[in-house]
Scaffold this motif. Structure first.
Motif, PDB file in Angstrom:
ATOM      1  N   PHE A 135      37.277  25.531  39.766  1.00  0.00           N
ATOM      2  CA  PHE A 135      37.291  26.910  40.438  1.00  0.00           C
ATOM      3  C   PHE A 135      36.959  27.174  41.667  1.00  0.00           C
ATOM      4  O   PHE A 135      37.145  28.071  42.568  1.00  0.00           O
ATOM      5  N   ALA A 136      36.031  26.281  42.183  1.00  0.00           N
ATOM      6  CA  ALA A 136      35.366  26.387  43.589  1.00  0.00           C
ATOM      7  C   ALA A 136      36.295  26.124  44.425  1.00  0.00           C
ATOM      8  O   ALA A 136      36.377  26.907  45.679  1.00  0.00           O
ATOM      9  N   LYS A 137      37.141  24.851  44.450  1.00  0.00           N
ATOM     10  CA  LYS A 137      38.103  24.405  45.151  1.00  0.00           C
ATOM     11  C   LYS A 137      39.237  25.393  45.431  1.00  0.00           C
ATOM     12  O   LYS A 137      39.936  25.595  46.504  1.00  0.00           O
ATOM     13  N   ARG A 138      39.777  25.934  43.994  1.00  0.00           N
ATOM     14  CA  ARG A 138      40.878  26.907  43.980  1.00  0.00           C
ATOM     15  C   ARG A 138      40.599  28.120  43.428  1.00  0.00           C
ATOM     16  O   ARG A 138      41.004  27.982  42.149  1.00  0.00           O
ATOM     17  N   GLU A 210      49.247  30.034  38.551  1.00  0.00           N
ATOM     18  CA  GLU A 210      47.862  30.385  38.312  1.00  0.00           C
ATOM     19  C   GLU A 210      46.959  29.329  37.407  1.00  0.00           C
ATOM     20  O   GLU A 210      45.818  29.777  37.280  1.00  0.00           O
ATOM     21  N   VAL A 211      47.346  28.418  37.096  1.00  0.00           N
ATOM     22  CA  VAL A 211      46.702  27.129  36.274  1.00  0.00           C
ATOM     23  C   VAL A 211      46.120  26.281  37.295  1.00  0.00           C
ATOM     24  O   VAL A 211      46.713  25.639  38.371  1.00  0.00           O
ATOM     25  N   ASN A 212      44.909  26.087  36.984  1.00  0.00           N
ATOM     26  CA  ASN A 212      44.020  25.402  37.949  1.00  0.00           C
ATOM     27  C   ASN A 212      44.129  23.791  37.555  1.00  0.00           C
ATOM     28  O   ASN A 212      44.455  22.757  38.427  1.00  0.00           O
ATOM     29  N   VAL A 213      43.788  23.735  36.331  1.00  0.00           N
ATOM     30  CA  VAL A 213      43.796  22.110  35.883  1.00  0.00           C
ATOM     31  C   VAL A 213      44.005  21.959  34.467  1.00  0.00           C
ATOM     32  O   VAL A 213      44.106  23.001  33.607  1.00  0.00           O
TER      33      VAL A 213
END
Length: 437
Positions: A135-138, A210-213
Motif C-alpha cells: 500500500f505504501a508503494k502503490r 485497482e488490485v495491488n497484490v
C-alpha cells in the motif's frame, strides 16, 4: 466453564488438571484444544507435566521442524547470550546476526533479483508488513486478492484476508477490501471456478488496475491441508503479471522444508515478489518472522515501518543456524524419506477406512486426513492422546499430520499404528489386523 473445557480437564492428568483450570480461569480465551500440558521435549517426543512422554505429530503446529532441543540451535543461541546482548533494536542499530540472516534469506529465496528483508516476530506481523509495503508503494491500488479457506494470521491488519473460519473475522472492522476467489485445489475445477472467475470479475466487477497484490498459501494449512494445483498457480501468476498485480506467497507454515523443499514455491517453480516466513524459521527456540521482497518495492523513507523485537540477536542466531542445517547435504534426502513413508501409510489408511476417511492429501511432510465430519476427527484425536500421540485438527474435519522432519521410520510407524488403532475405536467396523504394514 464451557463443556469442551470440562472435557479437557476430565481427560488430563492430575497436575495437568490444575494447569488447565488456571488457563481457563485466567488466560484470555484462545485456542486450547487438548488436555496435554507439555514441560519438556527431546527429539520428536514431548513430556507432559505428569511425567509421561508423547510422540508429537504436530511440530508445535509447524514450528519445531528440527525437533525438540536441537543442539546446534541451542548452542548458537547460548553463544549469543554469553555476549550479554540479546536485543538491541536491530531496526535502529545494525547488528551482525540479523544482517547476516537478511543476507542469507535474500540469497536462498527464489528469484534472481535484488531483495530486501524485514525481520519481525511472527507470521501475522510478516503478512501485515507485506500489506503495508504494497500500500505504501502503490497507494492508488487499494484492493487485495485472497482465497477462500485462507489463513494469514489473527491480527487486525490481516483480518480482511481471512476466509478459513467465520469466527476469525466476526465483528472485526476491515481496513481494506479483499476479494476472495475459490482456492485452486488439486483435483478441483480451478479453470472455471478460480482462474475463470478471476477473469470474469476483472471484466465486469473488479477493475484489475485497482488490485495491488494477490496473497496465497501454496498449501493451505488451517484451511485443511490443501495443496494448490501447480498449473492453476502458474495461470494465476500470469494474470497478475498481465495486470501488474504483485504476488505474495505466505510460506509461514510451508517454508523451511516442511513440504520437502526449503520453500513450497520451489515445487511450483515461481519467484514471488514477496514471501513471508515465520514458525520453523527459528526452530521453536526463538520467535521470528520475515518478509523477503523485491528491493525495488522498498519503503522510500526511514520510519515507515519498524518493530522492537523483530530480528533480535537470539532469534537471528537461531534462524541463521536453522538455515545452515537445512542446507547441508543429505537433509533434503531425509525429508524426502519422511514424506514417502508418511504418504505410504496414509494412502493405506484411506483404503482401509474408506467409510470414514474422505481423502488424504499433502505435500512433503505436511499432510491431512479428512474425515466425514468434525466430530469423528475430534474423537480420533482424543483417542490418539490416550495412546500418547499428539495430533491437532485443521479445517472442519481434517487431522493434521506434521511431525518434526527429524522423525525416524520407527517413530513414523509408531504414530501411524496409534492413528490406526484410534480410528478402529472411533469408527468401526473393525479392520482386519495387518492392513497397515
Amino acid at each position: 466453564m464451557k463443556e469442551h473445557e470440562k472435557r479437557l480437564i476430565e481427560l488430563a492428568g492430575p497436575k495437568a488438571k490444575l494447569i488447565l483450570r488456571d488457563a481457563f480461569e485466567y488466560s484470555a480465551r484462545t485456542t486450547i484444544c487438548s488436555p496435554f500440558v507439555p514441560v519438556k521435549g527431546r527429539g520428536v517426543k514431548v513430556q507432559s507435566i505428569d511425567g509421561e512422554w508423547y510422540l508429537d505429530f504436530t511440530s508445535g503446529v509447524g514450528v519445531s521442524n528440527l525437533g525438540y532441543r536441537p543442539e546446534r540451535i541451542y548452542d548458537a543461541v547460548l553463544n549469543q547470550m554469553t555476549t550479554g546482548l540479546t536485543q538491541f533494536l536491530y531496526h535502529d542499530w545494525a547488528s551482525h546476526r540479523p544482517a547476516e540472516l537478511c543476507r542469507r534469506l535474500a540469497e536462498i529465496t527464489p528469484g534472481d533479483f535484488p531483495k530486501k528483508v524485514f525481520l519481525c516476530s511472527s507470521g501475522a506481523e510478516a503478512n501485515e508488513a507485506a500489506l503495508k509495503l504494497c500500500f505504501a508503494k502503490r497507494p492508488e491500488r487499494k484492493r487485495v486478492i485472497a482465497f477462500e479457506g485462507a489463513f494469514h494470521g489473527r491480527t487486525l491488519g490481516v483480518i480482511p484476508l481471512m476466509a478459513s473460519k467465520e469466527i476469525h473475522v466476526r465483528n472485526y472492522p476491515l481496513a481494506y477490501k479483499a476479494h476472495h476467489f475459490p482456492f485452486p485445489a488439486q483435483g478441483s475445477d480451478w479453470k472455471n471456478n478460480c482462474v475463470g472467475a478471476m477473469k470474469r470479475q476483472f471484466k465486469k466487477l473488479l477493475p484489475p488496475e485497482e488490485v495491488n497484490v494477490m496473497i496465497m498459501e501454496l498449501v493451505q494449512g488451517e484451511g485443511g491441508i490443501i495443496p494448490a494445483d501447480p498449473k492453476a498457480v502458474k495461470a494465476l501468476i500470469e494474470i497478475c503479471r498481465e495486470h501488474n498485480i504483485l504476488v505474495a506467497i505466505d510460506e509461514i507454515q510451508t517454508g523451511m522444508y516442511r513440504t520437502g523443499k526449503m520453500f513450497a514455491s520451489e515445487h511450483y517453480g515461481i519467484e514471488p515478489d514477496i514471501m513471508t516466513l515465520a514458525k520453523a524459521l527459528g526452530s521453536g527456540v526463538a520467535p521470528i518472522g520475515a518478509m523477503v521482497f523485491r528491493a525495488d518495492l522498498n519503503w522510500d523513507e526511514n520510519g515507515r515501518h519498524s518493530t522492537t523485537n523483530g530480528g533480535n540477536l537470539l532469534a537471528a542466531a537461531a534462524a541463521r543456524e536453522t538455515i545452515e542445517i537445512m542446507l547441508e547435504d543429505g537433509f533434503g534426502d531425509d525429508v524426502k524419506r519422511v514424506s514417502k513413508e508418511i504418504s505410504a501409510y496414509l494412502y493405506q489408511l484411506k483404503i482401509a477406512f474408506g467409510w470414514t476417511i474422505v481423502s488424504v492429501r499433502g505435500l512433503g511432510a505436511m499432510w491431512g486426513i479428512e474425515f466425514t465430519d468434525g466430530a469423528t476427527r475430534n474423537k480420533v484425536a482424543e483417542e490418539c492422546y490416550k495412546r500418547k500421540l499428539i495430533v491437532i485438527g485443521a479445517g472442519e474435519s481434517v487431522l493434521r499430520i506434521m511431525p518434526p522432519l527429524t522423525i525416524t521410520a520407527d517413530e513414523i510407524a509408531e504414530g501411524m499404528n496409534i492413528i490406526t488403532d484410534a480410528i478402529k475405536t472411533v469408527a468401526p467396523p473393525t479392520v482386519p489386523d495387518g492392513v497397515i504394514v
